[in-house]
Design an enzyme around this catalytic site. Structure first.
Site, PDB file in Angstrom:
ATOM      1  N   CYS A  70      18.932  18.423  56.871  1.00 48.85           N
ATOM      2  CA  CYS A  70      18.797  18.198  55.430  1.00 48.85           C
ATOM      3  C   CYS A  70      17.681  19.045  54.829  1.00 48.85           C
ATOM      4  O   CYS A  70      17.758  19.455  53.669  1.00 48.85           O
ATOM      5  CB  CYS A  70      18.505  16.728  55.149  1.00 48.85           C
ATOM      6  N   HIS A 119       5.486  27.647  65.040  1.00 51.80           N
ATOM      7  CA  HIS A 119       6.287  26.986  64.011  1.00 51.80           C
ATOM      8  C   HIS A 119       7.347  26.096  64.646  1.00 51.80           C
ATOM      9  O   HIS A 119       7.531  24.944  64.227  1.00 51.80           O
ATOM     10  CB  HIS A 119       6.947  28.028  63.107  1.00 51.80           C
TER      11      HIS A 119
END
Length: 444
Positions: A70, A119
């Protein structure tokens, strides 16, 4: 989705030594792109494998993994042409999604090497999530990795990287309190509903779809001593029946949603539908029959399930996952202190992965050295065996002894080449080893 076979596509890359490859991560997330853009970029389950295989065929892509949730779409690759990949992959995504590249590019971030590793570790450990410490992202990344493995688009580097990411996420979860004080998109949605209504105890709820976050929202609602009715609508009615039984609710068919809107107070929607499930035309006619009682919509789907124009109807309140950020901010203060410890774990994991990654340039040298010693030993052993009248058992014992000697001879050089010390230049010792043993000469 029909992925294009455009001019950028070329033959699968040739085998290249891992040390010649760079880890690259290209993506967009909730910080760089609004939900309107993210929902257009999302990859459905059926699209993912095709996308992985198409990307893998690009000449500059050697391994690839695609994460689509999402809140983010990220492509993780190993490449020997980082600059080309940085330009071409966003162009491919824009083309696949029928979007102008000029619209996509401002939202794209690119991390290379250590920054890409860091990351990824932060994403998997839920340090980069909209809700700090939410547990769903780990399962989503694991599923993305599973799809890549099934498509055979990962290799030595990404396999090691992903397993390290999962290990770090587990450490963060077990060694810090970052997962405490249940905070999630679903939790934030119910917190927001409590601000709209004085009490949720007697409010009836319609759950549209069987998405995990919608289920969690209802679970949070039940923890608030909710005693109102719960209705469940799912395109597959049998799934809706099963879910309704879990919450002691009532299953309804999708076609019954407009009628049900007349009586419920809260709608939580999380389907995988490509278009709006509930529109303005469904809501506006029923408000008079509801006598303008407030109607609260929580849309936690990407792409969105509920028409945003509903917000312009009096007494109808619609919130999507981006709108929930304010509520989330109030609930994560206690996690921020724990995130400092989690960041340290991530940094430590990054250093360890880098040490392993840098050792990859040693592998070809060690393999070449072992091959050379094996060849010399085999040649000399054959000469000896020809001059002696040994039984098969004696010959086998001699061969076993020779292999053991080579293994012991190679042990110390191998350990040293893999880790000569942080103050030493490893490339010097690798070069010296190749010259001492003439490993670049084709003649043994």
């Amino acid at each position: 989705m029909n992925l294009p076979d455009g001019s950028r596509r070329s033959q699968a890359p040739q085998t290249i030594s891992p040390d010649a490859l760079e880890i690259l991560l290209i993506g967009v997330n909730h910080r760089t792109a609004p939900v309107e853009l993210r929902e257009k970029l999302a990859f459905a389950t059926a699209e993912t494998e095709h996308a992985l295989l198409t990307l893998r065929k690009l000449s500059f892509v050697h391994e690839v993994l695609l994460i689509s949730t999402c809140n983010r779409v990220e492509v993780l690759i190993t490449t020997d042409q980082a600059e080309t990949a940085s330009q071409e992959i966003p162009a491919h995504i824009a083309e696949w999604k029928s979007m102008p590249l000029s619209r996509l590019k401002p939202a794209v971030y690119i991390y290379a090497g250590d920054e890409a590793v860091r990351h990824l570790f932060r994403v998997t450990a839920s340090l980069d999530s909209m809700v700090l410490g939410e547990p769903q992202i780990l399962g989503q990344v694991k599923e993305a990795y599973k799809k890549a493995v099934e498509a055979k688009t990962t290799g030595v580097i990404l396999n090691r990287l992903m397993h390290k990411a999962f290990s770090i996420a587990k450490r963060v979860r077990s060694e810090t309190g970052i997962g405490g004080h249940a905070v999630s998109i679903s939790y934030a949605a119910i917190e927001l509903a409590k601000k709209i209504f004085d009490s949720l105890a007697d409010k009836s709820v319609l759950m549209v779809g069987a998405g995990e976050m919608a289920e969690l929202a209802v679970e949070h609602l039940l923890r608030n001593r909710h005693s109102g009715g719960i209705f469940v609508a799912n395109r597959t009615f049998s799934v809706g029946v099963e879910l309704a039984n879990r919450f002691n609710g009532t299953p309804i068919k999708f076609e019954e949603i407009p009628k049900t809107l007349e009586s419920v107070d809260i709608i939580v929607s999380s389907t995988g539908a490509p278009d709006f499930v509930i529109t303005r035309d469904h809501v506006k006619p029923i408000m008079r029959r509801r006598k303008n009682r407030p109607l609260f919509f929580i849309d936690i789907a990407v792409p969105r399930d509920i028409d945003p124009s509903i917000n312009r109807i009096s007494n109808a309140y619609l919130y999507d996952i981006d709108d929930l950020q304010g509520v989330i901010d109030e609930n994560i203060k206690s996690r921020r202190k724990e995130s400092l410890v989690a960041e340290r774990i991530v940094e430590e994991g990054g250093i360890r992965f880098r040490n392993w990654y840098e050792s990859l340039d040693v592998v070809p040298t060690i393999v070449a050295l072992r091959d050379k010693l094996d060849a010399i030993a085999a040649a000399e052993l054959n000469k000896t065996l020809h001059s002696l009248n040994l039984s098969p058992e004696e010959a086998a014992a001699l061969k076993k002894m020779t292999a053991a000697i080579i293994k012991k001879i190679l042990h110390d050089p191998t350990v040293f080449l893999k880790n000569p010390g942080s103050h030493r230049n490893k490339s010097i010792y690798i070069d010296l080893t190749r010259k001492l043993f003439n490993l670049d000469d084709d003649i043994v």
